[in-house]
Design a protein around this motif. Structure first.
Motif, mmCIF file in Angstrom:
data_model
loop_
_atom_site.group_PDB
_atom_site.id
_atom_site.type_symbol
_atom_site.label_atom_id
_atom_site.label_comp_id
_atom_site.label_asym_id
_atom_site.label_seq_id
_atom_site.Cartn_x
_atom_site.Cartn_y
_atom_site.Cartn_z
ATOM 1 N N GLY A 111 13.607 1.518 -1.084
ATOM 2 C CA GLY A 111 13.166 1.615 -2.468
ATOM 3 C C GLY A 111 11.953 0.751 -2.740
ATOM 4 N N ASN A 112 11.246 1.045 -3.835
ATOM 5 C CA ASN A 112 9.990 0.369 -4.150
ATOM 6 C C ASN A 112 10.149 -1.135 -4.336
ATOM 7 O OD1 ASN A 112 8.675 2.797 -4.050
ATOM 8 N ND2 ASN A 112 8.434 3.030 -6.254
ATOM 9 N N SER A 113 11.171 -1.538 -5.079
ATOM 10 C CA SER A 113 11.303 -2.956 -5.411
ATOM 11 C C SER A 113 11.467 -3.808 -4.166
ATOM 12 C CB SER A 113 12.481 -3.176 -6.362
ATOM 13 O OG SER A 113 12.245 -2.552 -7.608
ATOM 14 N N ASP A 147 0.823 -1.211 0.000
ATOM 15 C CA ASP A 147 0.000 0.000 0.000
ATOM 16 C C ASP A 147 0.853 1.255 0.000
ATOM 17 O OD1 ASP A 147 -2.283 -1.497 0.007
ATOM 18 O OD2 ASP A 147 -2.865 -1.051 2.070
ATOM 19 N N ASP A 148 1.906 1.264 0.805
ATOM 20 C CA ASP A 148 2.728 2.466 0.911
ATOM 21 C C ASP A 148 3.452 2.768 -0.391
ATOM 22 O OD1 ASP A 148 1.912 2.895 3.476
ATOM 23 O OD2 ASP A 148 3.710 2.084 4.425
ATOM 24 N N VAL A 149 3.828 1.724 -1.133
ATOM 25 C CA VAL A 149 4.431 1.945 -2.449
ATOM 26 C C VAL A 149 3.403 2.558 -3.393
ATOM 27 C CG1 VAL A 149 5.391 0.820 -4.500
ATOM 28 C CG2 VAL A 149 6.169 0.142 -2.225
ATOM 29 N N THR A 192 9.378 -7.519 -0.140
ATOM 30 C CA THR A 192 9.182 -7.839 1.277
ATOM 31 C C THR A 192 7.731 -8.200 1.549
ATOM 32 O OG1 THR A 192 10.987 -6.365 1.934
ATOM 33 C CG2 THR A 192 9.386 -6.974 3.628
ATOM 34 N N GLY A 193 6.811 -7.423 0.981
ATOM 35 C CA GLY A 193 5.401 -7.764 1.115
ATOM 36 C C GLY A 193 5.111 -9.152 0.567
#
Length: 351
Positions: free
Chosen positions: A127-129, A107-109, A134-135
């Motif tokens: 970073g996004n990736s 969600d935060d990304v 991790t999610g």
């Protein structure tokens, strides 16, 4: 009896646990739930350990930042309708909390959120990736846990995860031209938030071998309480006090993510409401083009004081009342009383 405004504000400052377990009759229930939460936390500590150093750090990041543990608490309440906090209840509660944690990374990304639980969001750190992966790792671990408990657990996890994904997908693409934006948004909330809260409450009944006839009312309760929770989050998102909420005010709207106050504002036809809606839209577009998010400070402060935000709060209370009504088939007693207080509390809190 509806509390007075000062009483409501005071109640909103109390922790969710203090609200749910208010009164001397709840002391034993609270002790049992706290003992269960300690078991869930020990499980989470174990399940979040990864041999890879980077994955270990990222997986534990939002867990270490805190959290209300709402979903495990619900499972540990509803399991009292059956045989109590069995090992299967603890494991299911752990898996669903890991699913919730994983969804926060994603969600935060997608919302470009700067903070979560009072700390920089994971994508701001790694970073996004890495945040997305991790999610994914947490979702995988949750599925592994549920896989230990047979087809029923696997189906519960898979069905809930599917709704989480569909909710996020629909939020991302937005309503079609013929869709009612408010009804569409309520369905998104039911999928993204209500489904997981409902699954946790249902898991408590299933894995304690509770009466099957309680499952449907508990699911309905969880769905409606989850929507109420998220509607109140939309109000909290506009709060002027980031130290209390752990988020920058207006995080969602600055990222172009519609919230209920904004949607209800869009239904208003008076000149000042139309003007405010247009200024918010203009500010979001400028932010997307690289402008500072602070350009929306004034319009969002105006939205916070607009009757569309009060209408959102009223809507949260209405969904909370429906959640309480869904509990009618449950037996009278401390579990039903605590669930009733939970539904009241999620629509009347400050963070």
């Amino acid at each position: 009896m509806t509390p007075s405004a000062p009483d409501a504000r005071l109640a909103g400052k109390l922790s969710l646990t203090e609200r749910v377990f208010a009164g001397g009759s709840s002391r034993r229930l609270l002790a049992d739930v706290e003992a269960g939460l300690e078991r869930v936390d020990r499980n989470l500590e174990l399940e979040l350990r990864v041999t890879d150093a980077l994955a270990d750090a990222t997986s534990r990041y939002l867990y270490d930042a805190g959290g209300k543990r709402i979903r495990p608490m619900l499972a540990l309440l509803t399991c009292r309708l059956g045989e109590g906090a069995t090992d299967a209840v603890i494991e299911a509660a752990t898996a669903l909390e890991l699913t919730h944690l994983g969804s926060l990374y994603h969600d935060d990304v997608m919302d470009a959120a700067d903070k979560r639980r009072g700390v920089p969001s994971a994508h701001a750190v790694w970073g996004n990736s890495i945040a997305i992966l991790t999610g994914d790792l947490l979702f995988s671990r949750a599925s592994q846990i549920m896989g230990r408990h047979g087809d029923r657990a696997i189906r519960l996890q898979a069905d809930t995860f599917e709704r989480l994904v569909l909710g996020q997908m629909h939020e991302t693409i937005g309503p079609e031209e013929d869709d009612d934006p408010v009804a569409f948004y309520l369905q998104v909330l039911s999928d993204k938030t209500g489904s997981l809260i409902a699954a946790a409450a249902q898991a408590g009944v299933i894995f304690s071998n509770g009466p099957e006839e309680y499952e449907a009312p508990i699911v309905q309760f969880g769905e409606k309480a989850g929507v109420a929770f998220q509607l109140l989050d939309d109000v909290i998102d506009l709060s002027a006090d980031p130290d209390e909420t752990g988020k920058v005010p207006g995080t969602d709207l600055r990222a172009g993510v519609p919230t209920m106050p904004y949607l209800l504002l869009g239904q208003r036809t008076d000149a000042s409401s139309v003007d405010l809606h247009e200024r918010i839209d203009e500010g979001v577009a400028r932010i997307e083009d690289g402008a500072e998010p602070s350009i929306l400070d004034i319009p969002l402060a105006e939205l916070r004081d607009h009757d569309a935000t009060q209408a959102t709060l009223d809507l949260a209370h209405a969904w909370s009342r429906e959640a309480v009504a869904a509990l009618t088939p449950l037996p009278q007693g401390p579990v039903r009383e605590a669930l009733t207080r939970f539904a009241d509390a999620v629509a009347d809190r400050s963070s």
